[in-house]
Design a protein around this motif. Structure first.
Motif, short mmCIF file in Angstrom:
data_model
loop_
_atom_site.label_atom_id
_atom_site.label_comp_id
_atom_site.label_asym_id
_atom_site.label_seq_id
_atom_site.Cartn_x
_atom_site.Cartn_y
_atom_site.Cartn_z
N TRP A 155 0.90 -1.23 0.13
CA TRP A 155 -0.02 0.08 -0.02
C TRP A 155 0.97 1.40 0.24
CZ3 TRP A 155 -4.36 -0.62 -2.16
CH2 TRP A 155 -5.00 -1.69 -1.76
N ARG A 156 1.90 1.23 0.66
CA ARG A 156 2.79 2.64 0.69
C ARG A 156 3.47 2.59 -0.90
NH1 ARG A 156 4.64 0.06 5.31
NH2 ARG A 156 6.42 -0.83 4.61
N VAL A 157 3.86 1.33 -1.43
CA VAL A 157 4.26 1.47 -2.68
C VAL A 157 3.30 2.00 -3.77
CG1 VAL A 157 5.47 0.26 -4.43
CG2 VAL A 157 6.08 -0.02 -2.38
N THR A 158 2.39 1.48 -3.66
CA THR A 158 1.14 1.98 -4.31
C THR A 158 0.74 3.64 -4.38
OG1 THR A 158 0.13 -0.28 -4.25
CG2 THR A 158 -1.29 1.50 -5.00
N GLU A 159 0.84 3.88 -3.00
CA GLU A 159 0.63 5.27 -2.83
C GLU A 159 1.50 6.46 -3.49
OE1 GLU A 159 -1.13 8.98 -1.73
OE2 GLU A 159 -2.04 7.03 -1.49
N ARG A 160 2.92 5.66 -3.33
CA ARG A 160 3.94 6.49 -4.02
C ARG A 160 3.68 6.47 -5.47
NH1 ARG A 160 8.55 9.61 -2.63
NH2 ARG A 160 8.95 10.42 -5.03
N MET A 161 3.40 5.31 -6.05
CA MET A 161 3.31 5.24 -7.46
C MET A 161 2.21 6.27 -8.07
SD MET A 161 3.90 1.38 -8.60
CE MET A 161 2.65 0.40 -7.86
N THR A 162 1.12 6.00 -7.33
CA THR A 162 0.07 7.03 -7.51
C THR A 162 0.43 8.51 -7.41
OG1 THR A 162 -1.69 5.69 -6.62
CG2 THR A 162 -2.47 7.71 -6.62
N GLN A 163 1.46 8.95 -6.48
CA GLN A 163 1.83 10.51 -6.36
C GLN A 163 2.62 10.58 -7.57
OE1 GLN A 163 3.72 10.23 -2.37
NE2 GLN A 163 1.83 10.36 -1.30
N ASN A 164 3.36 9.77 -7.71
CA ASN A 164 4.41 10.21 -9.08
C ASN A 164 3.65 10.22 -10.39
OD1 ASN A 164 6.67 9.67 -7.52
ND2 ASN A 164 7.02 7.51 -8.23
N ILE A 165 2.57 9.59 -10.29
CA ILE A 165 1.39 9.64 -11.72
C ILE A 165 0.91 10.78 -11.60
CG2 ILE A 165 -0.59 8.46 -12.79
CD1 ILE A 165 0.33 5.79 -11.56
N GLN A 166 0.52 11.14 -10.75
CA GLN A 166 -0.24 12.73 -10.51
C GLN A 166 0.69 13.72 -10.88
OE1 GLN A 166 -3.73 12.02 -10.82
NE2 GLN A 166 -3.39 13.78 -10.28
N ALA A 167 1.94 13.63 -10.25
CA ALA A 167 2.98 14.46 -10.42
C ALA A 167 3.24 14.65 -12.00
CB ALA A 167 4.15 14.29 -9.63
N LEU A 168 3.38 13.59 -12.73
CA LEU A 168 3.75 13.34 -14.06
C LEU A 168 2.65 14.11 -14.73
CD1 LEU A 168 5.44 9.95 -14.31
CD2 LEU A 168 6.49 12.14 -14.53
N LYS A 169 1.50 13.64 -14.46
CA LYS A 169 0.28 14.12 -15.23
C LYS A 169 -0.01 15.72 -15.36
CE LYS A 169 -3.72 12.03 -15.09
NZ LYS A 169 -4.80 11.33 -14.85
N THR A 170 0.61 16.38 -14.09
CA THR A 170 0.58 17.62 -13.75
C THR A 170 1.86 18.62 -14.58
OG1 THR A 170 1.33 17.54 -11.79
CG2 THR A 170 -1.18 17.79 -11.88
N GLY A 171 2.55 17.62 -14.89
CA GLY A 171 3.74 18.31 -15.56
C GLY A 171 4.87 18.33 -14.65
N GLY A 172 4.87 17.99 -13.51
CA GLY A 172 6.20 17.82 -12.56
C GLY A 172 6.73 16.63 -12.39
N THR A 173 7.57 16.42 -11.58
CA THR A 173 8.13 15.20 -11.22
C THR A 173 8.07 15.16 -9.81
OG1 THR A 173 10.42 15.98 -11.10
CG2 THR A 173 9.81 15.24 -12.94
N ASN A 174 7.82 13.93 -9.32
CA ASN A 174 7.87 13.65 -7.87
C ASN A 174 8.77 12.48 -7.68
OD1 ASN A 174 6.82 13.93 -5.14
ND2 ASN A 174 5.43 12.57 -5.37
N LEU A 175 9.78 12.38 -8.38
CA LEU A 175 10.85 11.29 -8.30
C LEU A 175 11.93 11.62 -7.30
CD1 LEU A 175 10.50 10.60 -12.13
CD2 LEU A 175 9.28 9.67 -10.14
N ASP A 176 11.88 12.52 -6.56
CA ASP A 176 12.94 12.64 -5.38
C ASP A 176 13.30 11.66 -4.52
OD1 ASP A 176 10.46 13.44 -4.42
OD2 ASP A 176 11.25 14.77 -3.06
#
Length: 149
Positions: free
Chosen positions: A128-149
């Motif tokens: 669930w923690r990994v899934t939440e992080r992947m969801t955050q990454n996807i949202q960041a990529l969709k909004t033009g940013g990156t959340n890959l820190d």
């Protein structure tokens, strides 16, 4: 795990859920999209517009619109104008949907138990923690940013 295996596993989980839900959909005379929309609103009361179901749940606007109208016609959802902005229509689950929602939650719970059988609690929590992080990454990529820190 290869990326294709990840995508395939998620598709197979959803297909299993759909298979398990079909008898309930037939019983109540609704389709899968109607079920998904109703359960989304029932399980996430903080979301209450058709736009929410499109953005958060990922249901296409045309399908969501038809599902919302069907659910309103069946008495499972109600629609009211937002008192502060009449352009916004708030949707609420009605008491007429209580039995369907109860049965739907039972099916969702049963499916979750089937697909997580034999997996230790700690591993599920990590998933669930990994899934939440992947969801955050996807949202960041969709909004033009990156959340890959």
């Amino acid at each position: 795990m290869k990326p294709v295996e990840l995508f395939t596993a998620h598709r197979k989980m959803y297909a299993l859920a759909v298979e398990q839900i079909q008898p309930l959909c037939r019983k109540y005379g609704i389709n899968q999209t109607c079920f998904d929309v109703l359960m989304f609103f029932a399980n996430n009361p903080e979301y209450n517009t058709a736009r929410d179901v499109c953005c958060v749940r990922g249901i296409k606007s045309g399908l969501a619109s038809v599902a919302v109208e069907t659910l309103i016609d069946k008495g499972y959802l109600s629609r009211q104008e937002d008192p502060r902005d009449r352009r916004i229509k708030r949707l609420a689950v009605t008491s007429a949907a209580a039995e369907l929602i109860q049965e739907g939650r039972a099916v969702q719970h049963r499916v979750a138990e089937m697909v997580t059988a034999g997996i230790p609690k700690e591993e599920l929590e990590a998933y669930w923690r990994v899934t939440e992080r992947m969801t955050q990454n996807i949202q960041a990529l969709k909004t033009g940013g990156t959340n890959l820190d």
